[in-house]
Scaffold this motif. Sequence first.
Motif, PDB file in Angstrom:
ATOM      1  N   ILE A 554       0.816  -1.210   0.000  1.00 60.18           N
ATOM      2  CA  ILE A 554       0.000   0.000   0.000  1.00 60.18           C
ATOM      3  C   ILE A 554       0.853   1.265   0.000  1.00 60.18           C
ATOM      4  O   ILE A 554       0.421   2.322  -0.420  1.00 60.18           O
ATOM      5  CB  ILE A 554      -1.017   0.028   1.168  1.00 60.18           C
ATOM      6  N   GLU A 555       2.077   1.102   0.438  1.00 56.12           N
ATOM      7  CA  GLU A 555       3.011   2.224   0.321  1.00 56.12           C
ATOM      8  C   GLU A 555       4.366   1.670  -0.067  1.00 56.12           C
ATOM      9  O   GLU A 555       4.737   0.572   0.369  1.00 56.12           O
ATOM     10  CB  GLU A 555       3.197   2.928   1.676  1.00 56.12           C
ATOM     11  N   CYS A 556       5.065   2.434  -0.833  1.00 59.92           N
ATOM     12  CA  CYS A 556       6.428   2.023  -1.177  1.00 59.92           C
ATOM     13  C   CYS A 556       7.209   3.261  -1.551  1.00 59.92           C
ATOM     14  O   CYS A 556       6.774   4.051  -2.384  1.00 59.92           O
ATOM     15  CB  CYS A 556       6.399   1.045  -2.353  1.00 59.92           C
ATOM     16  N   GLU A 557       8.351   3.442  -0.902  1.00 57.28           N
ATOM     17  CA  GLU A 557       9.149   4.627  -1.210  1.00 57.28           C
ATOM     18  C   GLU A 557      10.611   4.349  -0.943  1.00 57.28           C
ATOM     19  O   GLU A 557      10.968   3.426  -0.216  1.00 57.28           O
ATOM     20  CB  GLU A 557       8.684   5.804  -0.354  1.00 57.28           C
ATOM     21  N   LYS A 558      11.436   5.152  -1.557  1.00 55.73           N
ATOM     22  CA  LYS A 558      12.872   5.026  -1.333  1.00 55.73           C
ATOM     23  C   LYS A 558      13.215   5.494   0.064  1.00 55.73           C
ATOM     24  O   LYS A 558      12.664   6.479   0.552  1.00 55.73           O
ATOM     25  CB  LYS A 558      13.628   5.880  -2.337  1.00 55.73           C
ATOM     26  N   VAL A 559      14.132   4.801   0.690  1.00 56.28           N
ATOM     27  CA  VAL A 559      14.644   5.264   1.967  1.00 56.28           C
ATOM     28  C   VAL A 559      15.674   6.350   1.677  1.00 56.28           C
ATOM     29  O   VAL A 559      16.597   6.138   0.903  1.00 56.28           O
ATOM     30  CB  VAL A 559      15.303   4.114   2.744  1.00 56.28           C
ATOM     31  N   PRO A 560      15.499   7.524   2.263  1.00 59.44           N
ATOM     32  CA  PRO A 560      16.447   8.614   2.009  1.00 59.44           C
ATOM     33  C   PRO A 560      17.870   8.203   2.348  1.00 59.44           C
ATOM     34  O   PRO A 560      18.084   7.430   3.289  1.00 59.44           O
ATOM     35  CB  PRO A 560      15.964   9.718   2.957  1.00 59.44           C
ATOM     36  N   SER A 562      19.742   6.229   1.024  1.00 61.12           N
ATOM     37  CA  SER A 562      20.113   4.867   0.691  1.00 61.12           C
ATOM     38  C   SER A 562      19.932   4.643  -0.797  1.00 61.12           C
ATOM     39  O   SER A 562      18.985   5.113  -1.392  1.00 61.12           O
ATOM     40  CB  SER A 562      19.237   3.890   1.465  1.00 61.12           C
ATOM     41  N   SER A 563      20.855   3.942  -1.392  1.00 58.21           N
ATOM     42  CA  SER A 563      20.703   3.693  -2.818  1.00 58.21           C
ATOM     43  C   SER A 563      19.985   2.376  -3.078  1.00 58.21           C
ATOM     44  O   SER A 563      19.493   2.142  -4.158  1.00 58.21           O
ATOM     45  CB  SER A 563      22.066   3.672  -3.493  1.00 58.21           C
ATOM     46  N   LYS A 564      19.939   1.511  -2.084  1.00 61.85           N
ATOM     47  CA  LYS A 564      19.375   0.191  -2.325  1.00 61.85           C
ATOM     48  C   LYS A 564      18.015  -0.038  -1.681  1.00 61.85           C
ATOM     49  O   LYS A 564      17.273  -0.919  -2.105  1.00 61.85           O
ATOM     50  CB  LYS A 564      20.327  -0.877  -1.772  1.00 61.85           C
ATOM     51  N   LEU A 565      17.768   0.696  -0.617  1.00 59.84           N
ATOM     52  CA  LEU A 565      16.644   0.344   0.237  1.00 59.84           C
ATOM     53  C   LEU A 565      15.301   0.941  -0.200  1.00 59.84           C
ATOM     54  O   LEU A 565      15.200   2.132  -0.474  1.00 59.84           O
ATOM     55  CB  LEU A 565      16.942   0.811   1.655  1.00 59.84           C
ATOM     56  N   LEU A 566      14.287   0.086  -0.232  1.00 60.81           N
ATOM     57  CA  LEU A 566      12.921   0.557  -0.373  1.00 60.81           C
ATOM     58  C   LEU A 566      12.181   0.249   0.928  1.00 60.81           C
ATOM     59  O   LEU A 566      12.386  -0.800   1.540  1.00 60.81           O
ATOM     60  CB  LEU A 566      12.206  -0.161  -1.524  1.00 60.81           C
ATOM     61  N   ARG A 567      11.312   1.186   1.310  1.00 62.01           N
ATOM     62  CA  ARG A 567      10.488   0.960   2.497  1.00 62.01           C
ATOM     63  C   ARG A 567       9.074   0.618   2.057  1.00 62.01           C
ATOM     64  O   ARG A 567       8.443   1.369   1.323  1.00 62.01           O
ATOM     65  CB  ARG A 567      10.448   2.213   3.376  1.00 62.01           C
ATOM     66  N   PHE A 568       8.586  -0.532   2.474  1.00 62.86           N
ATOM     67  CA  PHE A 568       7.258  -0.994   2.092  1.00 62.86           C
ATOM     68  C   PHE A 568       6.310  -0.912   3.275  1.00 62.86           C
ATOM     69  O   PHE A 568       6.701  -1.202   4.401  1.00 62.86           O
ATOM     70  CB  PHE A 568       7.285  -2.479   1.678  1.00 62.86           C
ATOM     71  N   THR A 569       5.097  -0.529   3.005  1.00 64.64           N
ATOM     72  CA  THR A 569       4.035  -0.784   3.960  1.00 64.64           C
ATOM     73  C   THR A 569       3.097  -1.779   3.309  1.00 64.64           C
ATOM     74  O   THR A 569       2.579  -1.536   2.211  1.00 64.64           O
ATOM     75  CB  THR A 569       3.269   0.501   4.304  1.00 64.64           C
ATOM     76  N   LEU A 580      11.629  -3.422   5.027  1.00 63.98           N
ATOM     77  CA  LEU A 580      12.630  -2.800   4.164  1.00 63.98           C
ATOM     78  C   LEU A 580      13.242  -3.859   3.256  1.00 63.98           C
ATOM     79  O   LEU A 580      13.410  -5.009   3.661  1.00 63.98           O
ATOM     80  CB  LEU A 580      13.738  -2.161   5.002  1.00 63.98           C
ATOM     81  N   SER A 581      13.549  -3.437   2.073  1.00 68.20           N
ATOM     82  CA  SER A 581      14.148  -4.382   1.145  1.00 68.20           C
ATOM     83  C   SER A 581      15.156  -3.674   0.241  1.00 68.20           C
ATOM     84  O   SER A 581      14.911  -2.574  -0.228  1.00 68.20           O
ATOM     85  CB  SER A 581      13.037  -5.022   0.304  1.00 68.20           C
ATOM     86  N   GLY A 582      16.268  -4.314   0.019  1.00 65.66           N
ATOM     87  CA  GLY A 582      17.355  -3.667  -0.735  1.00 65.66           C
ATOM     88  C   GLY A 582      17.261  -3.867  -2.230  1.00 65.66           C
ATOM     89  O   GLY A 582      18.142  -4.422  -2.863  1.00 65.66           O
ATOM     90  N   ILE A 583      16.158  -3.447  -2.810  1.00 63.85           N
ATOM     91  CA  ILE A 583      15.919  -3.719  -4.217  1.00 63.85           C
ATOM     92  C   ILE A 583      15.633  -2.465  -5.038  1.00 63.85           C
ATOM     93  O   ILE A 583      15.109  -2.537  -6.137  1.00 63.85           O
ATOM     94  CB  ILE A 583      14.739  -4.704  -4.391  1.00 63.85           C
ATOM     95  N   ALA A 584      16.040  -1.324  -4.493  1.00 66.44           N
ATOM     96  CA  ALA A 584      15.705  -0.064  -5.158  1.00 66.44           C
ATOM     97  C   ALA A 584      16.275   0.029  -6.568  1.00 66.44           C
ATOM     98  O   ALA A 584      15.747   0.737  -7.415  1.00 66.44           O
ATOM     99  CB  ALA A 584      16.200   1.116  -4.322  1.00 66.44           C
ATOM    100  N   LYS A 585      17.359  -0.686  -6.804  1.00 67.92           N
ATOM    101  CA  LYS A 585      17.979  -0.616  -8.131  1.00 67.92           C
ATOM    102  C   LYS A 585      17.154  -1.348  -9.183  1.00 67.92           C
ATOM    103  O   LYS A 585      17.328  -1.151 -10.374  1.00 67.92           O
ATOM    104  CB  LYS A 585      19.378  -1.239  -8.084  1.00 67.92           C
ATOM    105  N   PHE A 586      16.274  -2.205  -8.732  1.00 72.52           N
ATOM    106  CA  PHE A 586      15.578  -3.072  -9.682  1.00 72.52           C
ATOM    107  C   PHE A 586      14.104  -2.707  -9.878  1.00 72.52           C
ATOM    108  O   PHE A 586      13.502  -3.091 -10.862  1.00 72.52           O
ATOM    109  CB  PHE A 586      15.673  -4.528  -9.227  1.00 72.52           C
ATOM    110  N   HIS A 587      13.539  -2.028  -8.895  1.00 78.57           N
ATOM    111  CA  HIS A 587      12.126  -1.694  -9.010  1.00 78.57           C
ATOM    112  C   HIS A 587      11.878  -0.243  -8.633  1.00 78.57           C
ATOM    113  O   HIS A 587      12.473   0.258  -7.682  1.00 78.57           O
ATOM    114  CB  HIS A 587      11.287  -2.586  -8.082  1.00 78.57           C
ATOM    115  N   PRO A 589       9.448   2.404  -6.974  1.00 81.77           N
ATOM    116  CA  PRO A 589       8.416   2.266  -5.947  1.00 81.77           C
ATOM    117  C   PRO A 589       7.004   2.241  -6.540  1.00 81.77           C
ATOM    118  O   PRO A 589       6.184   1.397  -6.171  1.00 81.77           O
ATOM    119  CB  PRO A 589       8.621   3.510  -5.076  1.00 81.77           C
ATOM    120  N   GLU A 590       6.710   3.142  -7.472  1.00 80.99           N
ATOM    121  CA  GLU A 590       5.336   3.250  -7.949  1.00 80.99           C
ATOM    122  C   GLU A 590       4.855   2.004  -8.691  1.00 80.99           C
ATOM    123  O   GLU A 590       3.669   1.695  -8.705  1.00 80.99           O
ATOM    124  CB  GLU A 590       5.148   4.496  -8.833  1.00 80.99           C
TER     125      GLU A 590
END
Length: 642
Positions: A554-560, A562-569, A580-587, A589-590
């Motif tokens: 329901i929510e997903c955003e980059k962790v400030p 951090s280059s890898k981390l996404l924060r999920f709700t 938290l998941s270290g997949i920012a390089k691959f996906h 958030p939207e």
Amino acid sequence: MNKDKYYITTAIAYTSKKPHIGNTYEIILTDAIARFNRFIGKDVFFLTGTDEHGQKIQEIAEADGITPQQHVDKIAGQIRDIADMLNISYDKFIRTTDDYHVKAVQQIFKRLYDNGDIYKGEYEGWYCTPCESFWTKTQLEDGKCPDCGREVRKAKEEAYFFKMSKYQDKLMDYIDSHPEFIQPESRKNEMVNNFLKPGLQDLCVSRTSFTWGIPVEFDPGHVIYVWIDALSNYITALGYTPDEKGELYKKYWPADVHIIGKDILRFHTIYWPIMLMALGEPLPKQVFGHPWMLVGDEKMSKSRGNVIYAEDLVRHFGVNAVRYYSLHEMPFAQDGTITYEVFISRFNSDLANTLGNLVNRTVAMINKYFGGEIQSGDVGGEFDDDLKAVATGAVEKIIKKMETLHVADSIDEIWRVVDRANKYIDETTPWVLAKNDADKPRLGTVLYNLTETIRIIAALLSSYMPETSKKIAEQIGADDLTFESTKTFGTMKAGTKVGEAVPLFARIDAEKKLAELEEELGEPEEEKIEIAPYKDYIEFDEFEKLDVRVGKVIECEKVPKSSKLLRFTLQVGSETRQILSGIAKFHKPEELIGKNVLFVANLKPRKIMGLESNGMILSAEFEDKLTVLTTLNDIQSGAEMV
RNA sequence: CGCGAGGUAGAGCAGUUGGUUAGCUCAUCGGGCUCAUAACCCGAAGGUCGUCGGUUCGAGUCCGGCCCUCGCAACCA
């Protein structure tokens, strides 16, 4: 007269898999520098080789059902074949499985241990029994386990450590007082700011978790850290041991330059100098971290299917074209690119048209107008002086560029001479002179000047394209390609016979060639795809301990920061949870919002970068591609994996 | 506010300590030449030098803000 010595090395190539052209670039670059220094009269020792130990190699070999030794023998053979194919003029090829190296490394380790620079310690830390985890002092929160908050106790896991911090200031001084030590300079800051200024940690230099390595002689359960093993090659190859340094070592050490990939600069500018300091040996004069060769703007990788191998290029374009491209198209400090399109374009314009055609037309004219005999060069005329000045002045400019390892720029200097010669033909119009017998002597001189210029070009090319250099010399009947001869005009003798005018580089029909390449290399790769080795069997009840659920993002955003981390709700039933998941390089958030994802629900919560993560989102990863796992059809969040 | 590099013609790159018409290679167009591998030589077109503002007689070049890309570090339950 003592020649200046010059010791140059490549990094030793890791024998996990067959190297691609990007890996191979390094040895071509190093070879050109080595050859050039020989050319200008230095006593050069050029070392290359293979790095054959480590856990990864052990795993790959196991997956293939062969011994690590068999695996590295195979790959080291391939690497050596590639080097030989590319006409690499190494003086020695070291393998870290060589007997003398293994022994020397063990002695080096022992010496460092005896001197107190390496000590046996425990994996410095605090152990949380329920979590089965080690933590360093700084990781602890209020002296307790950062995972579960329970008490921790000091624990001992045996390992050897290198006292890096002891040499930190000394190394800093060295770097400060030797601005040329780390090249290119921008890399220097990375090392200083990221590692030296924050303070060096003691380095764990032994492993017990695998066996494919050099055993610690006096404590055989331990294997020496691969970087200690690998870096030592630069001196063990010269016969160095702590007790007996060896003739080659005495002669050639310290190295004038280590040529390495920019990714391993840290090992060569921090660990390696400190090792040498601890051994009481002088440091290398320079470490050059060269850029990478990319395909388009991507790194080469099997999963992208964009890997280019040296042998394919050589088969289609020849060794010297591959060397030319590698040396000329790579910038000094920025990553370069290779594509077949650009390769063909450079091949045609630089090699076939500009250089090849110059030689061809000159030789053809000598054959046509003088029966293949070089005339005397004594009927001067307009344009001669400029041509001569450009030709004989080139070598000094090249030396200047090569001193700072600007190889591509030095090749440009050669092409200035080629361009000047082509222009000279237009200016002097030999075909017009040929029409009038009275102009024959002048025509002879014009062709002489061209031949002499080409001779100088051939000599200058010898470091970069040795075989092309030889072919040109043969074709014009030149035998003096020495360094000295490039500064003087007029060494060729009248009466010398030139050869037949054979094109050095046949122009390539780009469309046809690309189609051919497509057909040949576009085929599905027959090569075996190496997937990660399987883990050991587990019991069903162990599997059942895993609680994997479906969650709706329901929510997903980059962790400030951090280059890898996404924060999920995640929506899970009627609750939400943060992961938290270290997949920012691959996906982005939207693109994930609204999607169902799978996550491990019963993993202990953990703080990452100040944020709590309650579980782990499942993804599938292969080489450098990754995708999160999702559900085929929609289903209620909170649903269990069964 | 972690450290650093970079954003210059269609593409890839140079541009020294600020100074006359911003260069190079490839591609494009026009011309010349014919020895040569449809090669070679000459010429032309094509750039608001990321963006906004400042310093200066004058800035791609110095200063500040912002945007974008990349590397290193940290982070990858």
